[in-house]
Design a protein around this motif. Structure first.
Motif, PDB file in Angstrom:
ATOM      1  N   GLY A   1      -0.864   7.906   1.386  1.00  0.00           N
ATOM      2  CA  GLY A   1      -0.957   7.860   2.841  1.00  0.00           C
ATOM      3  C   GLY A   1       0.351   7.506   3.520  1.00  0.00           C
ATOM      4  N   VAL A   2       0.239   6.762   4.606  1.00  0.00           N
ATOM      5  CA  VAL A   2       1.427   6.407   5.392  1.00  0.00           C
ATOM      6  C   VAL A   2       2.382   5.543   4.557  1.00  0.00           C
ATOM      7  N   GLY A   3       1.836   4.682   3.707  1.00  0.00           N
ATOM      8  CA  GLY A   3       2.678   3.797   2.896  1.00  0.00           C
ATOM      9  C   GLY A   3       3.583   4.560   1.959  1.00  0.00           C
TER      10      GLY A   3
ATOM     11  N   ASN B   1       1.690  -2.574   5.543  1.00  0.00           N
ATOM     12  CA  ASN B   1       1.035  -1.296   5.793  1.00  0.00           C
ATOM     13  C   ASN B   1      -0.388  -1.230   5.226  1.00  0.00           C
ATOM     14  N   ALA B   2      -0.616  -1.882   4.095  1.00  0.00           N
ATOM     15  CA  ALA B   2      -1.908  -1.737   3.396  1.00  0.00           C
ATOM     16  C   ALA B   2      -3.073  -2.158   4.281  1.00  0.00           C
ATOM     17  N   ALA B   3      -4.148  -1.416   4.191  1.00  0.00           N
ATOM     18  CA  ALA B   3      -5.364  -1.794   4.922  1.00  0.00           C
ATOM     19  C   ALA B   3      -6.547  -1.059   4.316  1.00  0.00           C
ATOM     20  N   TRP B   4      -7.714  -1.585   4.614  1.00  0.00           N
ATOM     21  CA  TRP B   4      -8.951  -0.941   4.158  1.00  0.00           C
ATOM     22  C   TRP B   4      -9.865  -0.725   5.351  1.00  0.00           C
TER      23      TRP B   4
ATOM     24  N   LYS C   1       3.434  -4.370  -8.601  1.00  0.00           N
ATOM     25  CA  LYS C   1       1.976  -4.484  -8.454  1.00  0.00           C
ATOM     26  C   LYS C   1       1.641  -5.525  -7.389  1.00  0.00           C
ATOM     27  N   LEU C   2       0.823  -5.170  -6.424  1.00  0.00           N
ATOM     28  CA  LEU C   2       0.388  -6.164  -5.435  1.00  0.00           C
ATOM     29  C   LEU C   2      -0.907  -5.745  -4.756  1.00  0.00           C
ATOM     30  N   ASP C   3      -1.909  -6.569  -4.982  1.00  0.00           N
ATOM     31  CA  ASP C   3      -3.142  -6.487  -4.195  1.00  0.00           C
ATOM     32  C   ASP C   3      -2.976  -7.561  -3.118  1.00  0.00           C
ATOM     33  N   VAL C   4      -3.001  -7.181  -1.866  1.00  0.00           N
ATOM     34  CA  VAL C   4      -2.685  -8.146  -0.802  1.00  0.00           C
ATOM     35  C   VAL C   4      -3.777  -9.193  -0.602  1.00  0.00           C
TER      36      VAL C   4
ATOM     37  N   ALA D   1       1.685   1.005  15.466  1.00  0.00           N
ATOM     38  CA  ALA D   1       0.584   1.857  14.995  1.00  0.00           C
ATOM     39  C   ALA D   1       1.162   3.224  14.615  1.00  0.00           C
ATOM     40  N   PRO D   2       0.600   3.843  13.572  1.00  0.00           N
ATOM     41  CA  PRO D   2       1.202   5.081  13.052  1.00  0.00           C
ATOM     42  C   PRO D   2       0.774   6.356  13.750  1.00  0.00           C
ATOM     43  N   GLY D   3      -0.121   6.259  14.746  1.00  0.00           N
ATOM     44  CA  GLY D   3      -0.711   7.460  15.335  1.00  0.00           C
ATOM     45  C   GLY D   3      -1.893   7.891  14.484  1.00  0.00           C
ATOM     46  N   MET D   4      -2.480   9.045  14.826  1.00  0.00           N
ATOM     47  CA  MET D   4      -3.574   9.582  14.007  1.00  0.00           C
ATOM     48  C   MET D   4      -2.912  10.383  12.893  1.00  0.00           C
TER      49      MET D   4
ATOM     50  N   THR E   1      -4.568  11.210   6.500  1.00  0.00           N
ATOM     51  CA  THR E   1      -4.633  10.434   5.252  1.00  0.00           C
ATOM     52  C   THR E   1      -6.103  10.277   4.852  1.00  0.00           C
ATOM     53  N   ASP E   2      -6.304   9.675   3.685  1.00  0.00           N
ATOM     54  CA  ASP E   2      -7.685   9.425   3.222  1.00  0.00           C
ATOM     55  C   ASP E   2      -8.450   8.596   4.242  1.00  0.00           C
ATOM     56  N   MET E   3      -7.757   7.648   4.876  1.00  0.00           N
ATOM     57  CA  MET E   3      -8.447   6.770   5.826  1.00  0.00           C
ATOM     58  C   MET E   3      -8.966   7.570   7.027  1.00  0.00           C
TER      59      MET E   3
ATOM     60  N   CYS F   1       1.947  -1.679  -4.738  1.00  0.00           N
ATOM     61  CA  CYS F   1       0.636  -1.030  -4.694  1.00  0.00           C
ATOM     62  C   CYS F   1      -0.274  -1.744  -5.688  1.00  0.00           C
ATOM     63  N   ARG F   2      -1.569  -1.486  -5.575  1.00  0.00           N
ATOM     64  CA  ARG F   2      -2.515  -2.214  -6.429  1.00  0.00           C
ATOM     65  C   ARG F   2      -2.453  -1.794  -7.886  1.00  0.00           C
ATOM     66  N   THR F   3      -2.242  -0.492  -8.115  1.00  0.00           N
ATOM     67  CA  THR F   3      -2.297   0.010  -9.499  1.00  0.00           C
ATOM     68  C   THR F   3      -1.097   0.912  -9.791  1.00  0.00           C
TER      69      THR F   3
ATOM     70  N   GLY G   1       0.819  -1.222   0.000  1.00  0.00           N
ATOM     71  CA  GLY G   1       0.000   0.000   0.000  1.00  0.00           C
ATOM     72  C   GLY G   1       0.841   1.255   0.000  1.00  0.00           C
ATOM     73  N   SER G   2       1.842   1.300  -0.890  1.00  0.00           N
ATOM     74  CA  SER G   2       2.800   2.409  -0.803  1.00  0.00           C
ATOM     75  C   SER G   2       2.525   3.516  -1.821  1.00  0.00           C
ATOM     76  N   ASN G   3       1.333   3.554  -2.370  1.00  0.00           N
ATOM     77  CA  ASN G   3       1.015   4.611  -3.343  1.00  0.00           C
ATOM     78  C   ASN G   3       0.460   5.876  -2.705  1.00  0.00           C
TER      79      ASN G   3
ATOM     80  N   MET H   1       0.857  -3.502  10.825  1.00  0.00           N
ATOM     81  CA  MET H   1       0.411  -2.138  11.158  1.00  0.00           C
ATOM     82  C   MET H   1      -0.967  -2.219  11.807  1.00  0.00           C
ATOM     83  N   THR H   2      -1.011  -1.860  13.084  1.00  0.00           N
ATOM     84  CA  THR H   2      -2.280  -1.948  13.799  1.00  0.00           C
ATOM     85  C   THR H   2      -2.882  -0.564  14.014  1.00  0.00           C
ATOM     86  N   SER H   3      -3.862  -0.515  14.893  1.00  0.00           N
ATOM     87  CA  SER H   3      -4.564   0.724  15.194  1.00  0.00           C
ATOM     88  C   SER H   3      -5.135   0.577  16.599  1.00  0.00           C
ATOM     89  N   GLY H   4      -5.303   1.703  17.264  1.00  0.00           N
ATOM     90  CA  GLY H   4      -5.973   1.661  18.567  1.00  0.00           C
ATOM     91  C   GLY H   4      -7.365   1.042  18.432  1.00  0.00           C
TER      92      GLY H   4
HETATM   93  N1  LIG Z   1      -4.339   7.197   9.193  1.00  0.00           N
HETATM   94  C1  LIG Z   1      -4.451   6.858  10.466  1.00  0.00           C
HETATM   95  O1  LIG Z   1      -4.717   7.727  11.314  1.00  0.00           O
HETATM   96  C2  LIG Z   1      -4.239   5.444  10.907  1.00  0.00           C
HETATM   97  C3  LIG Z   1      -4.439   5.164  12.266  1.00  0.00           C
HETATM   98  C4  LIG Z   1      -4.212   3.885  12.720  1.00  0.00           C
HETATM   99  C5  LIG Z   1      -3.773   2.909  11.846  1.00  0.00           C
HETATM  100  N2  LIG Z   1      -3.598   3.202  10.520  1.00  0.00           N
HETATM  101  C6  LIG Z   1      -3.094   2.138   9.663  1.00  0.00           C
HETATM  102  O2  LIG Z   1      -1.994   2.643   8.914  1.00  0.00           O
HETATM  103  C7  LIG Z   1      -1.925   1.975   7.652  1.00  0.00           C
HETATM  104  C8  LIG Z   1      -1.915   2.998   6.544  1.00  0.00           C
HETATM  105  O3  LIG Z   1      -3.133   3.707   6.607  1.00  0.00           O
HETATM  106  P1  LIG Z   1      -3.389   5.064   5.803  1.00  0.00           P
HETATM  107  O4  LIG Z   1      -3.983   5.996   6.762  1.00  0.00           O
HETATM  108  O5  LIG Z   1      -2.207   5.425   5.021  1.00  0.00           O
HETATM  109  O6  LIG Z   1      -4.572   4.548   4.837  1.00  0.00           O
HETATM  110  P2  LIG Z   1      -5.007   5.045   3.382  1.00  0.00           P
HETATM  111  O7  LIG Z   1      -4.628   6.443   3.156  1.00  0.00           O
HETATM  112  O8  LIG Z   1      -6.438   4.664   3.256  1.00  0.00           O
HETATM  113  O9  LIG Z   1      -4.124   4.102   2.430  1.00  0.00           O
HETATM  114  C9  LIG Z   1      -4.366   2.735   2.436  1.00  0.00           C
HETATM  115  C10 LIG Z   1      -3.383   2.054   1.509  1.00  0.00           C
HETATM  116  O10 LIG Z   1      -3.662   0.657   1.528  1.00  0.00           O
HETATM  117  C11 LIG Z   1      -3.839   0.252   0.182  1.00  0.00           C
HETATM  118  N3  LIG Z   1      -4.722  -0.901   0.065  1.00  0.00           N
HETATM  119  C12 LIG Z   1      -6.014  -1.053   0.439  1.00  0.00           C
HETATM  120  N4  LIG Z   1      -6.452  -2.264   0.107  1.00  0.00           N
HETATM  121  C13 LIG Z   1      -5.415  -2.906  -0.485  1.00  0.00           C
HETATM  122  C14 LIG Z   1      -5.240  -4.182  -1.038  1.00  0.00           C
HETATM  123  N5  LIG Z   1      -6.224  -5.091  -1.073  1.00  0.00           N
HETATM  124  N6  LIG Z   1      -4.028  -4.517  -1.551  1.00  0.00           N
HETATM  125  C15 LIG Z   1      -3.018  -3.620  -1.529  1.00  0.00           C
HETATM  126  N7  LIG Z   1      -3.130  -2.384  -1.038  1.00  0.00           N
HETATM  127  C16 LIG Z   1      -4.318  -2.034  -0.520  1.00  0.00           C
HETATM  128  C17 LIG Z   1      -4.414   1.461  -0.536  1.00  0.00           C
HETATM  129  O11 LIG Z   1      -4.251   1.275  -1.931  1.00  0.00           O
HETATM  130  P3  LIG Z   1      -5.302   1.898  -3.026  1.00  0.00           P
HETATM  131  O12 LIG Z   1      -4.859   3.302  -3.281  1.00  0.00           O
HETATM  132  O13 LIG Z   1      -5.146   1.000  -4.193  1.00  0.00           O
HETATM  133  O14 LIG Z   1      -6.665   1.845  -2.415  1.00  0.00           O
HETATM  134  C18 LIG Z   1      -3.539   2.533   0.059  1.00  0.00           C
HETATM  135  O15 LIG Z   1      -2.282   2.532  -0.548  1.00  0.00           O
HETATM  136  C19 LIG Z   1      -3.122   1.037   7.629  1.00  0.00           C
HETATM  137  O16 LIG Z   1      -2.721  -0.251   8.065  1.00  0.00           O
HETATM  138  C20 LIG Z   1      -4.068   1.644   8.631  1.00  0.00           C
HETATM  139  O17 LIG Z   1      -4.966   0.677   9.162  1.00  0.00           O
HETATM  140  C21 LIG Z   1      -3.822   4.452  10.039  1.00  0.00           C
END
Ligand SMILES: NC(=O)c1ccc[n+]([C@@H]2O[C@H](COP(=O)([O-])OP(=O)(O)OC[C@H]3O[C@@H](n4cnc5c(N)ncnc54)[C@H](OP(=O)(O)O)[C@@H]3O)[C@@H](O)[C@H]2O)c1
Length: 268
Positions: A43-45, A113-116, A86-89, A215-218, A221-223, A63-65, A39-41, A167-170
């Motif tokens: 956010g945190v990745g 790192n990747a998560a949804w 290219k990798l969809d997890v 965990a990355p903190g708050m 990002t899009d999430m 990354c997926r695309t 998930g390195s395209n 990579m976890t989360s609270g």
């Molecule tokens: N942001 C926060 O405050 C926060 C807090 C706690 C934990 N986290 C954790 O930190 C990590 C990064 O989160 P983020 O905030 O950077 O999230 P994000 O902005 O939503 O980015 C998520 C990344 O995961 C990728 N992804 C989703 N489904 C995937 C799949 N099936 N295969 C491969 N890649 C996939 C996305 O790729 P696409 O662009 O293709 O969708 C994107 O690159 C996650 O594990 C999240 O749970 C984040």
């Protein structure tokens, strides 16, 4: 054709197949450590890819695309040690294809790192539960990290640092989330990921592999936007710098409990 000639031909074909390079990949600088990121395209990745690249690592940035990952592609264009893959997890064929491509390449850090989050959030709330979304969230957040660890375990064991990161989360903490039920699937998936990494830690310790949950903190990002959170937040670059430093300090002697980027343990 007599049997002897047929056998010789068969042996020759098999030998050629065994020798043919299945596009075996190499990192650019085997003298530097290597990180494999999911998930390195964005956010945190993406910030982690930038951070590891800035520190001189070989970065296998998945990354997926890739064709749409413009910022990641720009990083790779400016830094030959960044390889975009290219990798969809959730795609088992893609996982094994990538593992085959990098067979024999030491990977110091596998950073899952990747998560949804699972959107729309309403579909993971009680009274409106959607099974398809549940399966997808679990496949991405819980099974993906475990399966990737399995696929790349020999690469990690062959490296110097030998680290697998979940990579976890609270939101995955039973203690912190005792009074929250907004994200059933995401909360369940991170709790499951924690347990998977914990079990993996037991299994891989004898091979000298460190399995850590961070965990990355708050982070802005899009999430976080999708979650509706409105409080203080880190930039992705700040979070990635903290995570990099934290991962660098990991040892086999650590307790293996989830730890936030600020260094505070997250209760199970
Ligand atoms: N942001 C926060 O405050 C926060 C807090 C706690 C934990 N986290 C954790 O930190 C990590 C990064 O989160 P983020 O905030 O950077 O999230 P994000 O902005 O939503 O980015 C998520 C990344 O995961 C990728 N992804 C989703 N489904 C995937 C799949 N099936 N295969 C491969 N890649 C996939 C996305 O790729 P696409 O662009 O293709 O969708 C994107 O690159 C996650 O594990 C999240 O749970 C984040």
């Amino acid at each position: 054709m007599n049997t002897r000639k047929f056998r010789c031909g068969l042996v020759l074909v098999l030998a050629l197949l065994a020798l043919s390079p299945l596009q075996a990949a190499k990192v650019r600088d085997p003298g530097s450590p290597t990180v494999l990121l999911t998930g390195s395209n964005r956010g945190v990745g993406l910030a982690l890819a930038q951070e590891y690249a800035a520190k001189g690592w070989n970065v296998i940035a998945t990354c997926r695309t890739p064709s749409k990952a413009s910022e990641l592609q720009a990083l790779a264009a400016a830094n030959p040690k960044v390889l975009v893959e290219k990798l969809d997890v959730t795609d088992l064929r893609q996982i094994s294809k990538l593992a085959e491509k990098y067979r024999g390449v030491p990977v110091d850090v596998l950073f899952n790192n990747a998560a949804w989050l699972g959107e729309p959030v309403a579909s993971q709330q009680f009274g409106n539960l959607d099974q398809d979304m549940f399966v997808e969230v679990m496949k991405t957040n819980a099974y993906g990290p475990l399966k990737l660890s399995e696929a790349f375990v020999d690469n990690i064991a062959a490296s110097e640092q030998k680290k697998i990161i979940g990579m976890t989360s609270g939101l995955g903490s039973l203690t912190i989330m005792a009074r929250m039920s907004r994200f059933y699937f995401y909360q369940m998936s991170k709790a499951a990921m924690n347990m998977g990494m914990r079990a993996l830690r037991n299994d891989l310790r004898s091979r000298g592999i460190i399995v850590a949950i961070v965990a990355p903190g708050m982070v802005d990002t899009d999430m976080l936007i999708a979650s509706g959170y409105k409080g203080d937040k880190l930039t992705p670059a700040e979070s990635a710098a903290g995570l990099y430093a934290m991962v660098a300090e990991l040892t086999l002697e650590d307790k293996g409990v989830p730890v936030n980027v600020d260094g505070k343990p997250i209760p199970w």
